[in-house]
Motif scaffolding. Structure first.
Motif, short mmCIF file in Angstrom:
data_model
loop_
_atom_site.label_atom_id
_atom_site.label_comp_id
_atom_site.label_asym_id
_atom_site.label_seq_id
_atom_site.Cartn_x
_atom_site.Cartn_y
_atom_site.Cartn_z
N GLY A 70 0.84 -1.20 0.00
CA GLY A 70 0.00 0.00 0.00
C GLY A 70 0.87 1.25 0.00
N CYS A 71 0.63 2.13 0.97
CA CYS A 71 1.42 3.37 1.05
C CYS A 71 2.66 3.18 1.92
CB CYS A 71 0.57 4.51 1.57
SG CYS A 71 0.00 4.28 3.26
N ALA A 72 2.86 1.99 2.45
CA ALA A 72 4.04 1.71 3.28
C ALA A 72 5.08 0.97 2.46
CB ALA A 72 3.63 0.87 4.49
N ALA A 87 6.14 5.31 5.55
CA ALA A 87 4.82 5.38 4.92
C ALA A 87 4.60 6.77 4.35
CB ALA A 87 3.73 5.05 5.93
N ASP A 88 4.02 6.80 3.17
CA ASP A 88 3.64 8.06 2.54
C ASP A 88 2.24 8.42 3.02
OD1 ASP A 88 5.96 8.55 0.97
OD2 ASP A 88 5.31 6.98 -0.41
N VAL A 89 2.18 8.99 4.20
CA VAL A 89 0.91 9.37 4.81
C VAL A 89 1.03 10.76 5.42
CG1 VAL A 89 0.19 7.00 5.34
CG2 VAL A 89 1.51 8.27 7.02
N ARG A 90 -0.10 11.40 5.54
CA ARG A 90 -0.11 12.64 6.32
C ARG A 90 0.03 12.22 7.78
NH1 ARG A 90 -4.77 15.68 3.02
NH2 ARG A 90 -3.37 16.62 1.51
N GLN A 112 7.01 9.32 6.10
CA GLN A 112 7.21 9.25 7.55
C GLN A 112 8.12 8.07 7.87
OE1 GLN A 112 5.90 11.48 9.77
NE2 GLN A 112 4.70 12.58 8.24
N LEU A 113 9.26 8.35 8.48
CA LEU A 113 10.15 7.28 8.93
C LEU A 113 9.55 6.71 10.21
CD1 LEU A 113 12.80 5.69 8.73
CD2 LEU A 113 13.88 7.52 10.04
N LEU A 114 9.18 5.45 10.17
CA LEU A 114 8.50 4.84 11.32
C LEU A 114 9.42 3.93 12.12
CD1 LEU A 114 5.20 3.99 9.44
CD2 LEU A 114 5.66 5.97 10.90
#
Length: 127
Positions: A70-72, A87-90, A112-114
């Protein structure tokens, strides 16, 4: 979709996040250098129990250093010499709170670096 950031801005934010995390926690001395090993698996099954539970699932191999779900994505980031789950998330409320506590821009939009992995992503310890 979050704001597009250039690679240099993303790497700078990821470095700041890593530095802030190490400052907030007990720093580990003499961390051994990361040894990059190309995983042989075509897919990675990931269970995430931390702040971004949406990151769990089957990651499909897109390249030797990139798995996508997905976006991750799990990718080897050359500039950091680390495997990263991002992840490409807000930023959601949990990410915003965590970034604020660490002294980072809570409203940063970009990948976002998780989590990071110091070693092979299939067997290494994620933090």
């Amino acid at each position: 979709v979050p704001i597009h950031r250039d690679r240099a801005a993303c790497v700078a934010d990821w470095r700041a996040a890593m530095a802030a995390c190490h400052t907030a926690a007990v720093p580990s001395a003499n961390v051994p250098p990361v040894q990059f090993r190309d995983p042989k698996a075509e897919d990675l099954e990931v269970i995430v129990t931390g702040c971004y539970r949406g990151g769990g699932g089957t990651y499909k191999r897109q390249a030797s250093n990139l798995y996508v779900h997905g976006c991750a994505r799990i990718a080897y980031v050359e500039e950091l010499s680390l495997w990263c789950l991002m992840a490409d998330v807000r930023p959601d409320s949990d990410i915003m709170v965590n970034r604020s506590i660490l002294g980072l821009d809570p409203e940063w939009e970009g990948p976002q670096l998780l989590y990071i992995c110091r070693g092979d992503p299939t067997t290494g310890a994620w933090e």
